[in-house]
Scaffold this motif. Structure first.
Motif, short mmCIF file in Angstrom:
data_model
loop_
_atom_site.label_atom_id
_atom_site.label_comp_id
_atom_site.label_asym_id
_atom_site.label_seq_id
_atom_site.Cartn_x
_atom_site.Cartn_y
_atom_site.Cartn_z
N ALA A 38 56.03 95.09 69.03
CA ALA A 38 55.34 95.52 67.82
C ALA A 38 55.17 94.34 66.87
O ALA A 38 56.12 93.61 66.60
CB ALA A 38 56.13 96.64 67.13
N SER A 39 53.96 94.17 66.38
CA SER A 39 53.68 93.12 65.40
C SER A 39 53.43 93.75 64.04
O SER A 39 53.11 94.94 63.93
CB SER A 39 52.45 92.31 65.83
N TYR A 40 53.59 92.94 63.01
CA TYR A 40 53.50 93.45 61.65
C TYR A 40 52.34 92.80 60.92
O TYR A 40 52.04 91.63 61.09
CB TYR A 40 54.80 93.17 60.90
N LYS A 41 51.68 93.62 60.08
CA LYS A 41 50.64 93.17 59.18
C LYS A 41 50.96 93.73 57.80
O LYS A 41 51.79 94.63 57.68
CB LYS A 41 49.27 93.69 59.65
N PRO A 42 50.31 93.23 56.74
CA PRO A 42 50.54 93.85 55.44
C PRO A 42 50.26 95.36 55.50
O PRO A 42 49.22 95.80 55.99
CB PRO A 42 49.52 93.13 54.53
#
Length: 375
Positions: free
Chosen positions: A328-332
């Motif tokens: 899982a990657s994160y963005k604002p």
């Protein structure tokens, strides 16, 4: 993820002494609104440590999972306005077009059910980080009473929060990279040593580097399903001891254990519990492995060599199962929600030395693990 307080070591301070509470308090003292341009984007969520803060030790209780009340159609959560992207057949779905903060009681019940079905939900473009701690706590308490972490920094006045903070300019909050390991992965199920381990977990980013800092998630349901029927028969009925790393002894004298010399303060003891090796989810009925290398110490009734042999096989199976894992990657605005009963995870400490990472987590206690009675 960044380390918990027990993982902060003297090497981060450039000395042989363990990190003290005074040093942590000095490090956090300047981290307040108006401190300067280099300050965190959400200074009100910076870690707070108070040596006078103590909370009762968790005791066993009965808990009803809200997913049991959910309409299987999940119309409040998954409808014509919702976009879904499944990450793998076994675990993980990205969701956009719905705001967690706007979900009704029925919608939150559906979220609990969908988290159990898909194991991991990655919500994009959320306003969750901006709605304030009171509303955040209220939403997560729908799933059960809050887990108060024994040692992580929290928010002043809000001990329910688990704040994970990494700051390259403050030695006490520098990312922990194990010096005696070739990689930083550490598979675990959060606070699994509690008598009522966590259920649905909410985790969101306040400051995130542009590159790195993802999280690996693995389905412990599919990890169990991959085993042979004969092997499953051997696992069903076994129980395992869960306790935090660092204790030399178990019992009322835990404070005198080795861990005391490694953390400056803890508001309660880390749990010590026996849990089934194979547990059953109360809503879906799925069976899942419930062991992890951070907290699971020994198979009850086995001699140490026998226990090590079996647990190391299961740990290796989980770590190598790339075909039932996702990253899982994160963005604002990203909020990840996972079912801690069915999922193991590991932070990926691959961010650059000169960036800040600031995250928050809220997790509720779930039911005492229910053992599988048949493969």
């Amino acid at each position: 993820m960044a380390p918990s307080v027990p993982e902060l070591t003297a090497t981060q301070l450039g000395s042989e002494a363990p990190v003290s509470l005074e040093e942590l308090k000095k490090a956090t003292k300047g981290l307040v609104p108006g401190w300067g341009a280099r300050g965190a984007s959400y200074p009100e969520y910076l870690p707070h440590f108070d040596e006078t803060e103590h909370v009762p030790q968790p005791v066993a209780f009965d808990n009803t999972d809200p997913g049991i009340h959910a309409d299987p159609a999940k119309a409040n959560l998954v409808n014509e306005n919702t976009q879904l992207k499944h990450l793998s057949p076994y675990i993980g779905t990205e969701i956009s077009g719905v705001q967690i903060s706007q979900l009704s009681k029925d919608g939150l019940n559906e979220l609990a059910l969908y988290a159990a079905e898909r194991k991991l939900l990655v919500f994009r473009d959320q306003d969750f980080k901006d709605i304030g701690p009171e509303k955040q706590i209220k939403i997560v308490r729908h799933f059960g009473p809050s887990v108060i972490h024994p040692s992580l920094g929290n928010l002043k006045g809000h001990p329910e929060f688990h704040i994970i903070y990494r700051d390259p300019e403050i030695a006490s909050f520098t990312e922990f990279y194990p010096k005696n390991h070739i990689n930083g992965t550490s598979w675990h199920s959060d606070v699994s040593a509690d008598i009522n381990p966590p259920g649905v977990t909410f985790f969101w980013i306040l400051d995130q580097p542009e590159l790195g800092g993802d999280t690996l998630f693995a389905s412990q349901v599919e990890a169990y399903n991959r085993l042979s029927d004969e092997f499953k028969k051997r696992l069903v009925g076994l129980r395992a001891l869960h306790r935090a790393r660092g204790y030399d002894e178990i019992g009322d004298d835990q404070e005198e254990g080795r861990l005391k010399g490694r953390i400056p303060h803890y508001r309660r003891q880390f749990g010590v519990s026996e849990h089934p090796v194979v547990r059953v989810h109360p809503v879906t009925g799925e069976k899942a492995l419930f062991v992890n290398p951070v907290f699971t110490r020994k198979i009850v009734g086995f001699k140490q060599e026998e226990s090590d042999f079996l647990l190391n096989f299961l740990f290796d199976h989980l770590a190598k199962g790339a075909d039932f894992q996702v990253r899982a990657s994160y963005k604002p605005g990203t909020v990840v929600v996972w079912d801690n009963r069915l999922v193991a995870h590991s932070g990926i400490p691959d961010i650059a030395d000169n960036v800040r990472r600031h995250t928050a987590r809220l997790i509720p206690h779930a039911e005492m693990p229910v053992p599988a009675t048949s493969p």
